[in-house]
Design a protein around this motif. Structure first.
Motif, PDB file in Angstrom:
ATOM      1  N   SER A 163       0.845  -1.195   0.000  1.00 52.89           N
ATOM      2  CA  SER A 163       0.000   0.000   0.000  1.00 52.89           C
ATOM      3  C   SER A 163       0.885   1.252   0.000  1.00 52.89           C
ATOM      4  N   LEU A 164       2.033   1.195   0.699  1.00 55.17           N
ATOM      5  CA  LEU A 164       2.968   2.326   0.660  1.00 55.17           C
ATOM      6  C   LEU A 164       3.473   2.561  -0.765  1.00 55.17           C
ATOM      7  N   TYR A 165       3.956   1.484  -1.423  1.00 58.59           N
ATOM      8  CA  TYR A 165       4.557   1.670  -2.749  1.00 58.59           C
ATOM      9  C   TYR A 165       3.512   1.990  -3.806  1.00 58.59           C
ATOM     10  N   GLU A 166       2.289   1.503  -3.609  1.00 57.55           N
ATOM     11  CA  GLU A 166       1.229   1.888  -4.543  1.00 57.55           C
ATOM     12  C   GLU A 166       0.938   3.374  -4.404  1.00 57.55           C
ATOM     13  N   ASP A 167       0.919   3.870  -3.146  1.00 56.17           N
ATOM     14  CA  ASP A 167       0.687   5.309  -2.930  1.00 56.17           C
ATOM     15  C   ASP A 167       1.847   6.123  -3.479  1.00 56.17           C
ATOM     16  N   ALA A 168       3.080   5.698  -3.168  1.00 52.63           N
ATOM     17  CA  ALA A 168       4.256   6.504  -3.490  1.00 52.63           C
ATOM     18  C   ALA A 168       4.581   6.460  -4.974  1.00 52.63           C
ATOM     19  N   LEU A 169       4.475   5.286  -5.582  1.00 56.25           N
ATOM     20  CA  LEU A 169       4.955   5.102  -6.956  1.00 56.25           C
ATOM     21  C   LEU A 169       3.842   4.831  -7.956  1.00 56.25           C
ATOM     22  N   GLY A 170       2.670   4.504  -7.459  1.00 51.85           N
ATOM     23  CA  GLY A 170       1.570   4.170  -8.361  1.00 51.85           C
ATOM     24  C   GLY A 170       1.815   2.880  -9.117  1.00 51.85           C
ATOM     25  N   VAL A 171       2.543   1.960  -8.518  1.00 52.07           N
ATOM     26  CA  VAL A 171       2.820   0.686  -9.194  1.00 52.07           C
ATOM     27  C   VAL A 171       2.180  -0.474  -8.428  1.00 52.07           C
ATOM     28  N   VAL A 172       1.881  -1.508  -9.153  1.00 52.67           N
ATOM     29  CA  VAL A 172       1.357  -2.732  -8.547  1.00 52.67           C
ATOM     30  C   VAL A 172       2.350  -3.853  -8.842  1.00 52.67           C
ATOM     31  N   PRO A 173       2.385  -4.881  -8.014  1.00 54.47           N
ATOM     32  CA  PRO A 173       3.404  -5.920  -8.196  1.00 54.47           C
ATOM     33  C   PRO A 173       3.263  -6.672  -9.515  1.00 54.47           C
ATOM     34  N   ALA A 174       4.417  -6.929 -10.155  1.00 59.49           N
ATOM     35  CA  ALA A 174       4.438  -7.715 -11.378  1.00 59.49           C
ATOM     36  C   ALA A 174       4.394  -9.195 -11.035  1.00 59.49           C
ATOM     37  N   LEU A 175       4.758  -9.512  -9.811  1.00 58.73           N
ATOM     38  CA  LEU A 175       4.833 -10.915  -9.397  1.00 58.73           C
ATOM     39  C   LEU A 175       4.674 -10.958  -7.894  1.00 58.73           C
ATOM     40  N   ARG A 176       3.931 -11.933  -7.433  1.00 54.28           N
ATOM     41  CA  ARG A 176       3.830 -12.155  -5.987  1.00 54.28           C
ATOM     42  C   ARG A 176       3.774 -13.651  -5.787  1.00 54.28           C
ATOM     43  N   THR A 177       4.710 -14.191  -5.016  1.00 48.08           N
ATOM     44  CA  THR A 177       4.768 -15.637  -4.875  1.00 48.08           C
ATOM     45  C   THR A 177       5.508 -16.027  -3.607  1.00 48.08           C
ATOM     46  N   GLU A 178       5.313 -17.262  -3.193  1.00 47.03           N
ATOM     47  CA  GLU A 178       6.076 -17.790  -2.064  1.00 47.03           C
ATOM     48  C   GLU A 178       7.208 -18.642  -2.611  1.00 47.03           C
ATOM     49  N   ILE A 179       8.386 -18.529  -1.996  1.00 45.07           N
ATOM     50  CA  ILE A 179       9.529 -19.365  -2.371  1.00 45.07           C
ATOM     51  C   ILE A 179       9.856 -20.234  -1.153  1.00 45.07           C
ATOM     52  N   PRO A 180       9.271 -21.456  -1.126  1.00 41.60           N
ATOM     53  CA  PRO A 180       9.426 -22.289   0.065  1.00 41.60           C
ATOM     54  C   PRO A 180      10.890 -22.588   0.396  1.00 41.60           C
ATOM     55  N   ALA A 181      11.742 -22.765  -0.624  1.00 42.20           N
ATOM     56  CA  ALA A 181      13.151 -23.106  -0.386  1.00 42.20           C
ATOM     57  C   ALA A 181      13.865 -22.006   0.400  1.00 42.20           C
ATOM     58  N   GLU A 182      13.404 -20.759   0.267  1.00 44.03           N
ATOM     59  CA  GLU A 182      14.041 -19.641   0.971  1.00 44.03           C
ATOM     60  C   GLU A 182      13.218 -19.186   2.172  1.00 44.03           C
ATOM     61  N   GLY A 183      12.024 -19.756   2.342  1.00 42.98           N
ATOM     62  CA  GLY A 183      11.174 -19.345   3.467  1.00 42.98           C
ATOM     63  C   GLY A 183      10.658 -17.926   3.354  1.00 42.98           C
ATOM     64  N   VAL A 184      10.391 -17.483   2.120  1.00 44.56           N
ATOM     65  CA  VAL A 184       9.939 -16.098   1.939  1.00 44.56           C
ATOM     66  C   VAL A 184       8.739 -16.006   1.013  1.00 44.56           C
ATOM     67  N   ILE A 185       7.986 -14.942   1.219  1.00 48.00           N
ATOM     68  CA  ILE A 185       6.976 -14.514   0.252  1.00 48.00           C
ATOM     69  C   ILE A 185       7.532 -13.239  -0.365  1.00 48.00           C
TER      70      ILE A 185
END
Ligand code: ZN
Length: 146
Positions: A33-55
């Motif tokens: 929500s911060l970056y959408e407000d600041a930059l007007g951009v939406v994510p090109a990709l959103r995913t979980e990477i189980p091998a790294e334990g991150v979203i």
């Protein structure tokens, strides 16, 4: 022009580029929500990477991106990073032409990599992390695009 600022391609060398900047966050939804407000951009990709334990969420910024990283669980390195140091800049990723050659040079000069092998990333690119103790205090990610 200062010699050090001469573009590498003018010297017959491949030109590395900033691929993305990784930012550790407590909540990707809040950060988006911060970056959408600041930059007007939406994510090109959103995913979980189980091998790294991150979203992750990738936000396009010109030729580069901002990678938001949220820990997926209590034992995630990102969760531990945020607990120890708070949210903030986590790593810088630079695209290189020949990742194997970079890894060979780093190993030959005794620098420490976070993992032993080159890994395969969410968007099909290959990557390694150079440990901050071998990279001037910065977690440096090297990326080779497919
Ligand atoms: Zn990254």
């Amino acid at each position: 022009m200062l010699r050090g600022l001469q573009p590498p391609e003018d010297r017959g060398l491949p030109s590395p580029k900033i691929h993305h900047v990784g930012i550790a966050v407590e909540s990707i939804d809040d950060a988006l929500s911060l970056y959408e407000d600041a930059l007007g951009v939406v994510p090109a990709l959103r995913t979980e990477i189980p091998a790294e334990g991150v979203i992750i969420a990738m936000l396009p910024v010109g030729d580069s991106r901002i990678e938001l990283l949220e820990g997926a669980g209590a034992d995630s390195p990102i969760t531990r990073f945020v607990e120890r140091r708070g949210p903030g800049l986590h790593h810088i990723a630079v695209r290189v032409e020949d990742l194997e050659a970079s890894v060979e040079r780093l190993r030959a000069s005794g620098r420490r990599l976070v993992s032993d092998e080159i890994r395969l990333g969410a968007e099909g690119y290959r990557y390694v992390f150079v440990h901050p103790s071998s990279a001037g205090g910065v977690l440096l990610e090297l990326i080779e695009e497919p």
